[in-house]
Design an enzyme around this catalytic site. Structure first.
Site, PDB file in Angstrom:
ATOM      1  N   CYS A   4       0.663  -1.238   0.018  1.00 52.21           N
ATOM      2  CA  CYS A   4      -0.290  -0.114   0.134  1.00 52.21           C
ATOM      3  C   CYS A   4       1.020   1.058  -0.123  1.00 52.21           C
ATOM      4  CB  CYS A   4      -0.657  -0.126   1.169  1.00 52.21           C
ATOM      5  SG  CYS A   4      -1.686  -1.666   1.636  1.00 52.21           S
ATOM      6  N   ARG A  60       1.121   2.096  -6.022  1.00 54.16           N
ATOM      7  CA  ARG A  60       1.262   1.112  -4.963  1.00 54.16           C
ATOM      8  C   ARG A  60      -0.016   0.123  -4.473  1.00 54.16           C
ATOM      9  NH1 ARG A  60       6.312   1.644  -2.608  1.00 54.16           N
ATOM     10  NH2 ARG A  60       5.629   0.319  -0.878  1.00 54.16           N
ATOM     11  N   TRP A  85      -3.999  -1.456  -1.175  1.00 51.37           N
ATOM     12  CA  TRP A  85      -3.845  -2.806  -2.254  1.00 51.37           C
ATOM     13  C   TRP A  85      -4.213  -3.830  -0.971  1.00 51.37           C
ATOM     14  CZ3 TRP A  85      -0.529  -7.195  -2.995  1.00 51.37           C
ATOM     15  CH2 TRP A  85      -0.848  -8.077  -4.138  1.00 51.37           C
ATOM     16  N   ASN A 104       1.347  -0.228   6.085  1.00 48.29           N
ATOM     17  CA  ASN A 104       1.597  -1.213   4.693  1.00 48.29           C
ATOM     18  C   ASN A 104       2.413  -2.668   5.355  1.00 48.29           C
ATOM     19  OD1 ASN A 104       2.413  -2.197   2.378  1.00 48.29           O
ATOM     20  ND2 ASN A 104       4.208  -0.718   2.328  1.00 48.29           N
ATOM     21  N   GLY A 105       1.763  -3.641   4.779  1.00 46.40           N
ATOM     22  CA  GLY A 105       2.411  -4.625   5.323  1.00 46.40           C
ATOM     23  C   GLY A 105       1.541  -5.849   5.832  1.00 46.40           C
ATOM     24  N   GLU A 152       8.609 -12.372 -21.211  1.00 48.28           N
ATOM     25  CA  GLU A 152       8.150 -10.893 -20.856  1.00 48.28           C
ATOM     26  C   GLU A 152       7.165 -10.167 -21.917  1.00 48.28           C
ATOM     27  OE1 GLU A 152       8.788  -8.765 -18.436  1.00 48.28           O
ATOM     28  OE2 GLU A 152       8.494  -6.877 -19.224  1.00 48.28           O
ATOM     29  N   LYS A 177       3.668  -8.677 -20.070  1.00 46.70           N
ATOM     30  CA  LYS A 177       3.241  -7.442 -20.483  1.00 46.70           C
ATOM     31  C   LYS A 177       1.879  -7.324 -20.921  1.00 46.70           C
ATOM     32  CE  LYS A 177       5.417  -5.807 -18.910  1.00 46.70           C
ATOM     33  NZ  LYS A 177       6.655  -5.487 -18.003  1.00 46.70           N
ATOM     34  N   GLU A 190      -0.848  -8.743 -18.482  1.00 46.04           N
ATOM     35  CA  GLU A 190      -1.052  -8.081 -17.526  1.00 46.04           C
ATOM     36  C   GLU A 190      -1.939  -6.714 -17.666  1.00 46.04           C
ATOM     37  OE1 GLU A 190       2.950  -6.249 -16.509  1.00 46.04           O
ATOM     38  OE2 GLU A 190       2.405  -5.803 -14.423  1.00 46.04           O
ATOM     39  N   HIS A 193       6.663 -29.534 -28.530  1.00 44.23           N
ATOM     40  CA  HIS A 193       6.526 -30.616 -27.267  1.00 44.23           C
ATOM     41  C   HIS A 193       5.293 -30.337 -26.600  1.00 44.23           C
ATOM     42  CE1 HIS A 193      10.743 -32.254 -28.084  1.00 44.23           C
ATOM     43  NE2 HIS A 193      10.976 -30.743 -28.215  1.00 44.23           N
ATOM     44  N   LYS A 225       2.507  -1.929  -8.080  1.00 46.92           N
ATOM     45  CA  LYS A 225       3.985  -1.898  -8.721  1.00 46.92           C
ATOM     46  C   LYS A 225       4.877  -2.509  -7.693  1.00 46.92           C
ATOM     47  CE  LYS A 225       7.070   0.339 -11.140  1.00 46.92           C
ATOM     48  NZ  LYS A 225       6.889  -0.389 -12.364  1.00 46.92           N
TER      49      LYS A 225
HETATM   50  O1  M6R Z   1      10.339  -4.130  -8.116  1.00 48.10           O
HETATM   51  P1  M6R Z   1      10.868  -5.331  -8.736  1.00 48.10           P
HETATM   52  O2  M6R Z   1      11.690  -5.237 -10.166  1.00 48.10           O
HETATM   53  O3  M6R Z   1      11.292  -6.388  -7.801  1.00 48.10           O
HETATM   54  O4  M6R Z   1       9.388  -6.110  -9.164  1.00 48.10           O
HETATM   55  C1  M6R Z   1       9.270  -7.409  -9.401  1.00 48.10           C
HETATM   56  C2  M6R Z   1       7.883  -7.625 -10.368  1.00 48.10           C
HETATM   57  O5  M6R Z   1       6.665  -7.326  -9.234  1.00 48.10           O
HETATM   58  C3  M6R Z   1       7.540  -6.588 -11.387  1.00 48.10           C
HETATM   59  O6  M6R Z   1       8.711  -6.674 -12.362  1.00 48.10           O
HETATM   60  C4  M6R Z   1       6.340  -6.972 -12.054  1.00 48.10           C
HETATM   61  O7  M6R Z   1       6.329  -8.401 -12.842  1.00 48.10           O
HETATM   62  C5  M6R Z   1       5.900  -5.838 -13.124  1.00 48.10           C
HETATM   63  N1  M6R Z   1       4.530  -5.384 -12.641  1.00 48.10           N
HETATM   64  C6  M6R Z   1       5.740  -6.436 -14.384  1.00 48.10           C
HETATM   65  O8  M6R Z   1       5.241  -5.375 -15.257  1.00 48.10           O
END
Ligand code: M6R
Length: 602
Positions: free
Chosen positions: A2, A27, A73, A99-100, A476, A480, A483, A499, A597
């Site tokens: 958060c 966040r 969050w 937060n946590g 990747e 993306k 996501e 396979h 994030k």
């Molecule tokens: O802050 P970090 O690089 O450790 O974050 C890792 C992942 O949570 C982050 O890359 C996530 O997969 C992204 N939202 C992808 O776009």
């Protein structure tokens, strides 16, 4: 995770607090709230929804010089008005944002209920104001009551508190970030610097168990025994404009277009006379290292895979692990193992745990991160900064490119120190690396991804295939795409199609074939496999790879460069494909559903 924010000033704090909540929405954004103290009582406004909804709800009478805010969050309890922070005690005198996760909240809540406290939410957070209330009732002052309350908490947390009639903000952390901003007429506290960057760049990063007492013109930090501790005041070199959206519709698009600038910052001063020059990492730094392990999550994991590929290619033993899986089977390490945590935020709980475990077992640790003062940077033996500037969009874009560029530099140093030889072809590769910002610019200016990205929307799935470094780009690109579009997407090693995944391929599954200029023949035979099943093929490859580009139903070309670096350019094209597809579907691109994030819970 958060976002926490606080401001204590002599003027009114409401507007700056709301601004900082907007800046922290990356966040978490399922609910938001503020508590303002105006010298006598507390005014609280909180509800499910985004910060803009909270703002619309706020009317007169909420202002005050001291305030705390929160954007959530959810972990404990679904998003709802009552689960939104701040939370208060029975009397409404104590307000807390958190937060946590408090792991022992169940037993603490049971004791508080027995003692007659009444709860209004399903959150773990709500126990904190009630614990403070008990301390206040027993005659402790606010600081002592806060200290006693947090002393009972187990888990990872960052907490900020205000008390009616008290001129201070109290805060502490354990495993979750908190940073203090020192202004001229006001002081700030937040989970992250962008919250207050437009007001001050003078910051103090709190450490675990620090207890902060913050007024409008002073700050005091004590440890868990109450003894005063000193933490350095640092200057953040981020430009406030970097954290603003400017004329772009979304942060993600702005950050995609910022990649040439970000890469110039990443590489600045690090390639000299055809060689790598890394501040703090002179030749010989890693001569005692025999193997490398990368630990990372999500996009950073894909960057780690690329680092592994680079090192293996030049004869250095390297492996990449998803941080949470690393903890299920901790890999053997010793003092000759370098464990590199790839994490843009430096706060991802799974990666921090993997790094901690490796360090405790004797490995040397290195944080490859974007954030100075982050937990990873401070707890690893060394930190190498990717210098991408602040990234606000939940989807990682410019930080990925800066991570992989930094990994090319790091690989150069590691290979030389470990094998005694430079990497094969190092001069050509470093020259291509120096030209990377320009090449990325060519891609970001190419409008083709925008034109074709909508063509297959609604199809059964989007598949991405590649070999070598393009395999990690395939993963990747699929991450993306799913996501931010919420459409089904998967990445495969091109050679694995036959396979199993080939069973999924139909005319309804566009396949993006990512070419680097290497492994041409084999990739082309994979392309033939999917074409013969009727799938549209979109080649993403250097202009020089004419056979692949010509044989596809569509293509996205990238400038020809060193084959080891082409995949970085293809990834930028695929970032644009994901962005424009999501935009056409009107998705919440910067704040995709269920995601945040920085994931500071395990
Ligand atoms: O802050 P970090 O690089 O450790 O974050 C890792 C992942 O949570 C982050 O890359 C996530 O997969 C992204 N939202 C992808 O776009």
């Amino acid at each position: 995770m958060c976002g926490i924010t606080a401001r204590v000033a002599t003027d009114d704090s409401l507007v700056p607090l709301l601004e900082s909540l907007h800046n922290l929405e990356y966040r978490g954004y399922d609910s938001a709230g503020i508590a303002m103290s105006n010298g006598s009582g507390l005014n609280i406004c909180k509800q499910e929804g985004e910060v803009a909804d909270l703002e619309a709800e706020l009317t007169d009478g909420r202002s005050g010089p001291i305030g705390i805010g929160h954007t959530r969050w959810s972990t404990h309890g679904p998003p709802s008005d009552s689960n939104a922070h701040p939370h208060t005690d029975c009397s409404g005198r104590v307000a807390v944002v958190h937060n946590g996760i408090i792991e022992n909240y169940d037993s603490l809540k049971r004791s508080l209920l027995k003692a007659g406290h009444e709860f209004e939410s399903e959150t773990d957070t709500e126990i904190i104001p009630h614990l403070v209330e008990s301390g206040l009732e027993s005659g402790l002052d606010a600081e002592a009551a806060f200290r006693e309350a947090v002393g009972q908490l187990e888990g990872s947390y960052a907490v900020a508190m205000i008390v009616a009639g008290d001129p201070m903000v109290y805060a502490t952390r354990n495993g979750s970030p908190l940073v203090v901003g020192l202004g001229e007429t006001a002081n700030y506290l937040a989970s992250d610097v962008p919250a207050f960057l437009e007001y001050t760049d003078r910051v103090i990063y709190l450490e675990d168990d620090d207890l902060l007492t913050l007024s409008a013109n002073s700050h005091r930090i004590t440890n868990s025994d109450g003894a005063q501790v000193s933490r350095p005041i640092e200057t953040v070199d981020w430009d406030p404009e970097d954290a603003e959206k400017g004329s772009y519709d979304h942060y993600m698009l702005k950050e995609i277009h910022e990649q040439p600038v970000a890469l110039r910052q990443t590489l600045h001063g690090r390639i000299e006379d055809g060689d790598v020059s890394l501040d703090g990492f002179p030749p010989g730094t890693f001569e005692d290292i025999e193997r490398v392990q990368f630990v990372a999550c999500g996009t950073s994991y894909h960057a780690g895979m690329y680092g592994e590929w680079l090192l293996n290619k030049d004869g250095v033993e390297a492996n990449t692990y998803i941080s949470s899986e690393y903890m299920t089977t901790p890999q053997p390490v010793d003092e000759s193992t370098l464990v590199v945590g790839v994490t843009q935020s430096g706060e991802t709980a799974d990666t921090l745990e993997a790094l901690r475990s490796a360090r405790e077992r004797g490995a040397r640790t290195l944080a490859l991160t974007n954030v100075m003062g982050s937990t990873a940077a401070r707890t690893c033996d060394d930190a190498l900064f990717i210098r991408a500037g602040p990234e606000i969009g939940v989807a990682a874009t410019k930080t990925y490119s800066s991570q992989v560029a930094t990994l090319v530099l790091l690989a150069e140093r590691l290979v030389r120190d470990i094998t005694g030889e430079p990497t094969a072809d190092h001069e050509a590769r470093l020259e291509a690396l120096a030209n990377l910002p320009e090449h990325v610019e060519t891609v970001t200016e190419d409008g083709r991804a925008a034109r074709i990205s909508e063509r297959w929307l609604g199809d059964a799935g989007h598949f991405f295939i590649g070999r070598g470094p393009a395999y990690s780009v395939a993963l990747e690109a699929a991450l993306k795409f799913k996501e931010i579009t919420y459409e089904h997407a998967e990445g495969f090693a091109a050679g694995e199609l036959k396979h199993g995944p080939l069973a999924l391929v139909t005319e309804e599954t566009p396949v993006f074939a990512i070419g680097t200029g290497a492994y041409r023949k084999r990739l082309q035979s994979n392309v033939r496999e999917v074409k013969s099943r009727g799938a549209p093929v979109i080649a993403v490859a250097p202009r020089s790879d004419e056979e692949l580009l010509d044989g596809a139903s569509e293509y996205l070309a990238v400038p020809a460069t060193h084959p080891d670096l082409v995949s970085i350019l293809t990834n930028v094209q695929l970032q644009l494909v994901a962005y424009h597809a999501a935009n056409a579907m009107n998705r919440a691109i910067d704040k995709p559903r269920n995601l945040a994030k920085s994931v500071t819970v395990e």
